[in-house]
Design an enzyme around this catalytic site. Structure first.
Site, PDB file in Angstrom:
ATOM      1  N   GLY A 120       1.528   4.032  -5.508  1.00 34.03           N
ATOM      2  CA  GLY A 120       0.817   3.058  -6.340  1.00 34.03           C
ATOM      3  C   GLY A 120       1.737   2.143  -7.124  1.00 34.03           C
ATOM      4  O   GLY A 120       1.555   1.957  -8.329  1.00 34.03           O
ATOM      5  N   SER A 121       2.727   1.549  -6.430  1.00 30.86           N
ATOM      6  CA  SER A 121       3.694   0.703  -7.150  1.00 30.86           C
ATOM      7  C   SER A 121       3.040  -0.558  -7.713  1.00 30.86           C
ATOM      8  O   SER A 121       3.395  -0.997  -8.809  1.00 30.86           O
ATOM      9  CB  SER A 121       4.882   0.345  -6.259  1.00 30.86           C
ATOM     10  OG  SER A 121       4.439  -0.261  -5.080  1.00 30.86           O
ATOM     11  N   SER A 122       2.056  -1.120  -7.012  1.00 29.36           N
ATOM     12  CA  SER A 122       1.395  -2.339  -7.523  1.00 29.36           C
ATOM     13  C   SER A 122       0.660  -2.029  -8.824  1.00 29.36           C
ATOM     14  O   SER A 122       0.693  -2.824  -9.767  1.00 29.36           O
ATOM     15  CB  SER A 122       0.391  -2.879  -6.513  1.00 29.36           C
ATOM     16  OG  SER A 122       1.018  -3.120  -5.295  1.00 29.36           O
ATOM     17  N   ALA A 131       1.365   0.430 -10.914  1.00 30.56           N
ATOM     18  CA  ALA A 131       2.358   0.732 -11.961  1.00 30.56           C
ATOM     19  C   ALA A 131       2.959  -0.561 -12.514  1.00 30.56           C
ATOM     20  O   ALA A 131       3.113  -0.711 -13.731  1.00 30.56           O
ATOM     21  CB  ALA A 131       3.437   1.660 -11.412  1.00 30.56           C
ATOM     22  N   ASP A 140      -5.879   4.416  -9.434  1.00 27.94           N
ATOM     23  CA  ASP A 140      -4.403   4.366  -9.546  1.00 27.94           C
ATOM     24  C   ASP A 140      -3.999   3.894 -10.945  1.00 27.94           C
ATOM     25  O   ASP A 140      -3.032   4.395 -11.531  1.00 27.94           O
ATOM     26  CB  ASP A 140      -3.795   3.380  -8.542  1.00 27.94           C
ATOM     27  CG  ASP A 140      -4.102   3.710  -7.098  1.00 27.94           C
ATOM     28  OD1 ASP A 140      -4.970   4.556  -6.851  1.00 27.94           O
ATOM     29  OD2 ASP A 140      -3.472   3.112  -6.212  1.00 27.94           O
ATOM     30  N   GLY A 147       3.301   5.186  -1.149  1.00 27.70           N
ATOM     31  CA  GLY A 147       1.875   5.233  -1.494  1.00 27.70           C
ATOM     32  C   GLY A 147       1.663   5.804  -2.883  1.00 27.70           C
ATOM     33  O   GLY A 147       0.611   6.351  -3.192  1.00 27.70           O
TER      34      GLY A 147
HETATM   35  C1  MEV Z   1      -5.597   4.435  -2.965  1.00 26.51           C
HETATM   36  O1  MEV Z   1      -4.575   5.021  -3.733  1.00 26.51           O
HETATM   37  C2  MEV Z   1      -6.907   5.134  -3.198  1.00 26.51           C
HETATM   38  C3  MEV Z   1      -8.102   4.493  -2.506  1.00 26.51           C
HETATM   39  O2  MEV Z   1      -9.236   5.316  -2.817  1.00 26.51           O
HETATM   40  C4  MEV Z   1      -8.338   3.088  -2.981  1.00 26.51           C
HETATM   41  C5  MEV Z   1      -8.838   2.986  -4.400  1.00 26.51           C
HETATM   42  O3  MEV Z   1      -9.410   3.932  -4.918  1.00 26.51           O
HETATM   43  O4  MEV Z   1      -8.682   1.890  -4.981  1.00 26.51           O
HETATM   44  C6  MEV Z   1      -7.945   4.501  -1.002  1.00 26.51           C
END
Ligand code: MEV
Length: 305
Positions: A88-90, A92, A133, A86
């Site tokens: 945020g690889s996409s 990055a 992200d 989680g």
């Molecule tokens: C995901 O890393 C964070 C969320 O708030 C989604 C977003 O902000 O795009 C759940």
């Protein structure tokens, strides 16, 4: 033949996930775990993609089509973190590839322009998201972020005073699905959800103050409050709760899920001398400790040949 290597960091949401999609502020930090992308010109009539970390190559496809590139490139990714945590690889991958291709085309984008381009790609592929992200991946450090009006404000807490422990739940969350489910709940009970989102927003503003003052006890308290709201939104689960409770019982100032919830990772804020205790407690509750440091630098060109 041109070859460029660009790296971009993963991220951890410290405060305000989900509410940030609804216009509230959030606080995010880049982590020391980075994803690298190598783009090479090749004499080939196609594009060769070797991207095991970018589980979802739709982001790469969307960027290539944005740049109208159909042949003569090899794209390779390598990551210091697994896509499952989680981090945020996409985002990055998207940030690093947009940066690499814009350089390749001789267009040096400002960070703001890069943000707009990467955000457009993410929105197009995912159909949702706040851009938080991406901001972390581009700007690095710790950021106070708001989607609309766009606010990207660097914060400078003294991270050397304190540790974050990251515990992976073992469950890979589907961020887009969780955001969609939350939207459905939101549309059914808009007033209830608006109240929670607003409460998270004011908590984030207070957390920002505490972070700036390096008041870790208060920062921890706000993390715990934030977790309660995330639970009310229905994005926590038993495994996350068990890990969070274990962290708090073993002396963390505060702990919460980080990111979309439903799985992925938790973060616990701990004094240096409690770090091992908290790590052991989270591991005992079934979490996998992911050694990571926060506040590292944003996207950067590693090499151009
Ligand atoms: C995901 O890393 C964070 C969320 O708030 C989604 C977003 O902000 O795009 C759940």
């Amino acid at each position: 033949m041109y070859k460029i290597t660009v790296s971009a960091p993963g991220k951890l949401l410290l405060f305000g996930e989900h509410a940030v999609v609804y216009g509230q502020p959030a606080i995010v930090s880049a982590v020391d775990k980075r994803l690298s992308i190598i783009v090479e010109e090749v004499t080939d009539s196609q594009i060769i993609i070797n991207a095991p970390e970018a589980f979802d190559t739709r982001f790469i496809d969307a960027i290539l089509s944005q740049y109208s590139i159909t042949k003569g490139l090899r794209i390779t990714t390598a990551s210091a973190f697994s896509g499952k945590y989680g981090f945020g690889s996409s985002s990055a991958v998207t940030v690093a590839l947009c940066k690499a291709l814009s350089e390749l085309m001789g267009k040096q984008l400002s960070d703001q322009e890069l943000f707009q381009q990467a955000f457009k790609i993410i929105s197009q592929v995912q159909g949702t998201g706040s851009g938080v992200d991406i901001a972390a991946s581009i700007f690095g450090g710790t950021i106070f972020y708001q989607k609309n009006p766009l606010m990207i404000e660097p914060l400078a807490p003294d991270w050397n005073q304190i540790a974050f422990v990251v515990g992976y739940s073992g469950i890979k969350a589907n961020t887009v699905e969780i955001i969609r489910e939350l939207k459905q709940k939101h549309d059914k009970e808009p007033e209830k959800f608006a109240k929670i989102m607003n409460a998270i927003g004011s908590l984030v503003n207070q957390a920002k103050e505490s972070l700036t003052e390096n008041d870790w006890e208060r920062v921890g308290k706000y993390m715990n409050f934030n977790q309660e709201y995330l639970r009310d939104l229905g994005v926590s689960n038993q495994k996350l709760e068990d890990m969070i409770l274990a962290a708090k019982k073993s002396g963390a100032f505060g702990a919460k899920l980080s990111g979309a919830g439903g799985g992925d990772s938790i973060i616990a804020l701990v004094a240096m001398d409690k770090k091992t205790d908290v790590e052991n407690a989270i591991a005992q509750a079934g979490g996998e400790i992911v050694e990571s440091y926060i506040g590292s630098e944003g996207v950067k060109i590693e090499e151009i040949i």
